[in-house]
Design a protein around this motif. Structure first.
Motif, mmCIF file in Angstrom:
data_model
loop_
_atom_site.group_PDB
_atom_site.id
_atom_site.type_symbol
_atom_site.label_atom_id
_atom_site.label_comp_id
_atom_site.label_asym_id
_atom_site.label_seq_id
_atom_site.Cartn_x
_atom_site.Cartn_y
_atom_site.Cartn_z
ATOM 1 N N PRO A 179 10.806 5.361 -2.878
ATOM 2 C CA PRO A 179 10.219 6.439 -2.268
ATOM 3 C C PRO A 179 10.539 7.561 -2.825
ATOM 4 O O PRO A 179 10.281 8.785 -3.248
ATOM 5 N N ALA A 180 11.639 7.431 -3.437
ATOM 6 C CA ALA A 180 12.307 8.504 -4.737
ATOM 7 C C ALA A 180 11.983 9.354 -5.801
ATOM 8 O O ALA A 180 12.015 10.268 -6.044
ATOM 9 N N ARG A 181 10.782 8.087 -5.958
ATOM 10 C CA ARG A 181 10.055 8.744 -7.304
ATOM 11 C C ARG A 181 8.849 9.647 -7.191
ATOM 12 O O ARG A 181 8.401 10.478 -7.817
ATOM 13 N N TYR A 182 8.790 10.264 -5.929
ATOM 14 C CA TYR A 182 7.725 11.085 -6.326
ATOM 15 C C TYR A 182 7.999 12.268 -5.515
ATOM 16 O O TYR A 182 8.354 12.793 -5.553
ATOM 17 N N ARG A 183 6.993 13.459 -6.647
ATOM 18 C CA ARG A 183 7.352 14.492 -6.483
ATOM 19 C C ARG A 183 7.012 15.084 -5.268
ATOM 20 O O ARG A 183 5.603 15.795 -5.046
ATOM 21 N N LEU A 184 7.470 14.789 -4.346
ATOM 22 C CA LEU A 184 7.044 15.649 -2.763
ATOM 23 C C LEU A 184 7.796 16.052 -2.417
ATOM 24 O O LEU A 184 9.084 15.762 -2.564
ATOM 25 N N ASP A 185 8.493 16.971 -1.425
ATOM 26 C CA ASP A 185 9.161 18.030 -1.123
ATOM 27 C C ASP A 185 9.851 16.846 0.310
ATOM 28 O O ASP A 185 9.180 16.287 0.444
ATOM 29 N N GLU A 186 10.345 17.404 1.280
ATOM 30 C CA GLU A 186 10.842 16.191 2.175
ATOM 31 C C GLU A 186 9.865 16.400 3.058
ATOM 32 O O GLU A 186 9.765 15.556 3.558
ATOM 33 N N THR A 187 9.263 17.732 3.204
ATOM 34 C CA THR A 187 8.284 17.462 4.516
ATOM 35 C C THR A 187 6.903 16.527 4.218
ATOM 36 O O THR A 187 6.690 16.069 4.608
ATOM 37 N N ALA A 188 7.193 16.933 2.805
ATOM 38 C CA ALA A 188 5.668 16.380 2.347
ATOM 39 C C ALA A 188 5.855 14.721 2.178
ATOM 40 O O ALA A 188 5.387 13.829 3.057
ATOM 41 N N LEU A 189 7.395 14.332 1.827
ATOM 42 C CA LEU A 189 6.987 12.577 2.109
ATOM 43 C C LEU A 189 7.772 12.430 3.404
ATOM 44 O O LEU A 189 7.058 11.252 3.052
ATOM 45 N N TRP A 190 8.489 13.259 4.223
ATOM 46 C CA TRP A 190 7.751 12.573 5.649
ATOM 47 C C TRP A 190 6.983 12.646 6.124
ATOM 48 O O TRP A 190 6.211 11.552 7.038
ATOM 49 N N ALA A 191 5.982 12.987 6.193
ATOM 50 C CA ALA A 191 4.443 13.605 6.449
ATOM 51 C C ALA A 191 3.980 11.847 5.801
ATOM 52 O O ALA A 191 3.573 11.263 6.776
ATOM 53 N N MET A 192 4.347 11.818 4.634
ATOM 54 C CA MET A 192 3.831 10.233 4.261
ATOM 55 C C MET A 192 3.851 8.796 4.546
ATOM 56 O O MET A 192 3.398 8.366 4.949
ATOM 57 N N LEU A 193 5.203 9.076 4.886
ATOM 58 C CA LEU A 193 6.243 8.306 5.597
ATOM 59 C C LEU A 193 5.288 8.292 6.894
ATOM 60 O O LEU A 193 5.453 6.580 7.356
ATOM 61 N N ALA A 194 4.785 9.092 8.061
ATOM 62 C CA ALA A 194 4.515 9.245 8.950
ATOM 63 C C ALA A 194 3.615 8.338 8.815
ATOM 64 O O ALA A 194 2.720 7.481 9.988
ATOM 65 N N GLU A 195 2.688 8.668 7.511
ATOM 66 C CA GLU A 195 0.709 8.540 8.144
ATOM 67 C C GLU A 195 1.303 6.973 7.874
ATOM 68 O O GLU A 195 0.228 6.150 8.043
ATOM 69 N N LEU A 249 -3.951 5.760 1.271
ATOM 70 C CA LEU A 249 -2.731 4.760 1.759
ATOM 71 C C LEU A 249 -2.687 4.114 3.389
ATOM 72 O O LEU A 249 -2.612 3.218 3.228
ATOM 73 N N ASP A 250 -4.136 4.498 4.273
ATOM 74 C CA ASP A 250 -4.711 3.779 4.870
ATOM 75 C C ASP A 250 -5.238 2.265 5.109
ATOM 76 O O ASP A 250 -4.861 1.154 5.186
ATOM 77 N N GLU A 251 -6.048 2.791 4.161
ATOM 78 C CA GLU A 251 -6.585 0.827 3.509
ATOM 79 C C GLU A 251 -5.605 0.473 2.939
ATOM 80 O O GLU A 251 -5.593 -1.125 3.278
ATOM 81 N N ALA A 252 -4.766 0.886 2.247
ATOM 82 C CA ALA A 252 -4.346 0.156 1.125
ATOM 83 C C ALA A 252 -3.011 -0.701 2.686
ATOM 84 O O ALA A 252 -3.214 -2.222 2.112
ATOM 85 N N VAL A 253 -2.954 -0.199 2.802
ATOM 86 C CA VAL A 253 -1.627 -0.935 4.110
ATOM 87 C C VAL A 253 -2.779 -1.677 4.951
ATOM 88 O O VAL A 253 -1.593 -3.009 5.277
ATOM 89 N N GLY A 254 -4.111 -1.650 5.777
ATOM 90 C CA GLY A 254 -5.036 -1.695 5.709
ATOM 91 C C GLY A 254 -5.154 -3.521 5.581
ATOM 92 O O GLY A 254 -5.742 -3.938 6.054
ATOM 93 N N TRP A 255 -5.319 -3.374 4.459
ATOM 94 C CA TRP A 255 -5.239 -4.599 3.449
ATOM 95 C C TRP A 255 -5.061 -5.981 3.498
ATOM 96 O O TRP A 255 -4.829 -6.680 3.499
ATOM 97 N N ILE A 256 -3.450 -4.807 3.634
ATOM 98 C CA ILE A 256 -1.960 -5.867 3.521
ATOM 99 C C ILE A 256 -1.329 -6.367 4.082
ATOM 100 O O ILE A 256 -1.248 -7.301 5.202
ATOM 101 N N VAL A 257 -2.081 -5.855 5.304
ATOM 102 C CA VAL A 257 -1.245 -6.602 7.120
ATOM 103 C C VAL A 257 -2.556 -7.035 7.740
ATOM 104 O O VAL A 257 -2.451 -7.947 8.296
ATOM 105 N N GLY A 258 -4.278 -6.814 7.259
ATOM 106 C CA GLY A 258 -5.024 -7.818 7.725
ATOM 107 C C GLY A 258 -4.946 -8.916 6.857
ATOM 108 O O GLY A 258 -5.323 -9.988 7.435
ATOM 109 N N ALA A 259 -4.016 -9.246 5.332
ATOM 110 C CA ALA A 259 -3.604 -10.309 4.626
ATOM 111 C C ALA A 259 -2.779 -10.884 5.318
ATOM 112 O O ALA A 259 -2.043 -11.844 4.833
ATOM 113 N N GLY A 260 -1.988 -10.733 6.565
ATOM 114 C CA GLY A 260 -0.980 -11.098 6.920
ATOM 115 C C GLY A 260 0.614 -10.540 6.666
ATOM 116 O O GLY A 260 1.220 -11.334 6.860
ATOM 117 N N GLY A 261 0.220 -9.458 6.181
ATOM 118 C CA GLY A 261 1.240 -9.423 4.878
ATOM 119 C C GLY A 261 2.431 -8.507 5.414
ATOM 120 O O GLY A 261 1.500 -7.903 6.730
#
Ligand code: AMP
Ligand code: MN
Ligand code: MN
Ligand code: MN
Length: 289
Positions: free
Chosen positions: A198-214, A179-191
């Protein structure tokens, strides 16, 4: 009050033959223009090869266009999709990262073909290849189209249920980008990095929020609120989520083809009021009215 930016018919998520869509990049642009889209991003999976042709066609038609990509990510055992919008396609770290992310697809697809053949799917490798537009980008969708064409299932949704989702005979575990490298590539490319559907992921609310915070800590700035995979209830849920995390909101059909999915290019309702559209300050989105 609804702003001009909210009323703009922006569609910032769709696919061409460069990944798992059925229309060529220039056909996507023509269809979007015909459907009344005013701001379009092409977001093929892990690929930028369609952007130049799409941008040229959009320019010819006077349609505002931003280059995009949908990056495949592995997080907590789940596959997550991160959109990179308004990226510089010449960015070497982005291009190299996407090439590495695509790299394992061929071997994965060969293993999928072996497993599908073992459960009676006729000639899965050649069958899927008939639907592939880009040999570097063989996806589950191409196998799904072959399985529908062979008559074993009536639609792609049924194929994913019976063959291609986790635990089913054609599913092959795969490690995508971090996750961090993909975001890094995008931001590094000015994007702008936007969390897809987000509703598609099989993550409970705690995991989803942890993922979004990351995701936010890595530099993620946006989240899809109104998209082809969300119900109207989920628009509300992720509007709240956007406010909670301070994300800008995106809108995208995730169009793959005229006979697939329920939403056509430009066919979604507007973003809920009081959200900041991801395109608000983009020069391409400047409205004249
Ligand atoms: P892949 O990148 O090869 O794992 O393929 C992922 C693609 O499969 C997604 O981008 C969707 O286009 C498609 N897909 C995944 N799940 C489903 C589903 N339940 N129904 C229809 N298409 C799906
Ligand atoms: Mn897809
Ligand atoms: Mn996706
Ligand atoms: Mn998509």
């Amino acid at each position: 009050m609804t702003s001009a930016a909210h009323r703009l018919n922006a569609d910032l998520h769709c696919h061409s033959t460069v990944s798992d869509g059925v229309l060529r990049p220039e056909e996507i642009v023509r269809r979007a223009a015909a459907n009344g889209v005013q701001l379009l991003a092409l977001t093929d999976h892990d690929e930028l090869d369609g952007i130049a042709v799409a941008a040229r066609e959009a320019d010819r038609l006077g349609l505002a266009f931003v280059p995009g990509v949908e990056v495949s990510v592995s997080w907590g055992g789940e596959t997550i999709h991160v959109l990179g919008l308004s990226v510089d396609c010449a960015s070497a770290p982005l291009r190299d990262g996407l090439a590495r992310t695509r790299g394992g697809r061929d071997e994965r697809a060969r293993e999928m073909a072996r497993q599908l053949e073992a459960v009676g799917v006729p000639d899965p490798w050649n069958g899927a290849l008939r639907h592939v537009g880009n040999p570097e980008l063989i996806s589950r969708t191409h196998f799904a189209r072959h399985i529908v064409a062979s008559g074993l299932c009536t639609d792609i949704g049924e194929v994913f249920e019976r063959y291609l989702s986790e635990g089913k005979p054609g599913f092959v575990e795969h490690r995508w980008a971090r996750l961090d490298e993909a975001v890094g590539w995008i931001v590094g490319a000015g994007g702008v990095a936007v969390m897809a559907h987000p509703a598609r992921y099989r993550l409970d609310e705690t995991a989803l929020w942890a993922m979004l915070a990351e995701f936010r800590d890595a530099g993620g700035e946006g989240i899809e609120v109104v998209c082809g995979s969300h119900t109207a209830d989920q628009y509300g849920r992720f509007a709240d989520c956007a406010r909670r995390f301070g994300f800008r909101a995106s809108r995208g059909s995730d169009f793959h083809g005229p006979d697939e999915g329920s939403v056509d290019l430009g066919g979604l309702p507007p973003l809920p009021d009081a959200l900041v559209p991801v395109w608000r300050d983009w020069p391409q989105a400047a409205v004249t009215s």
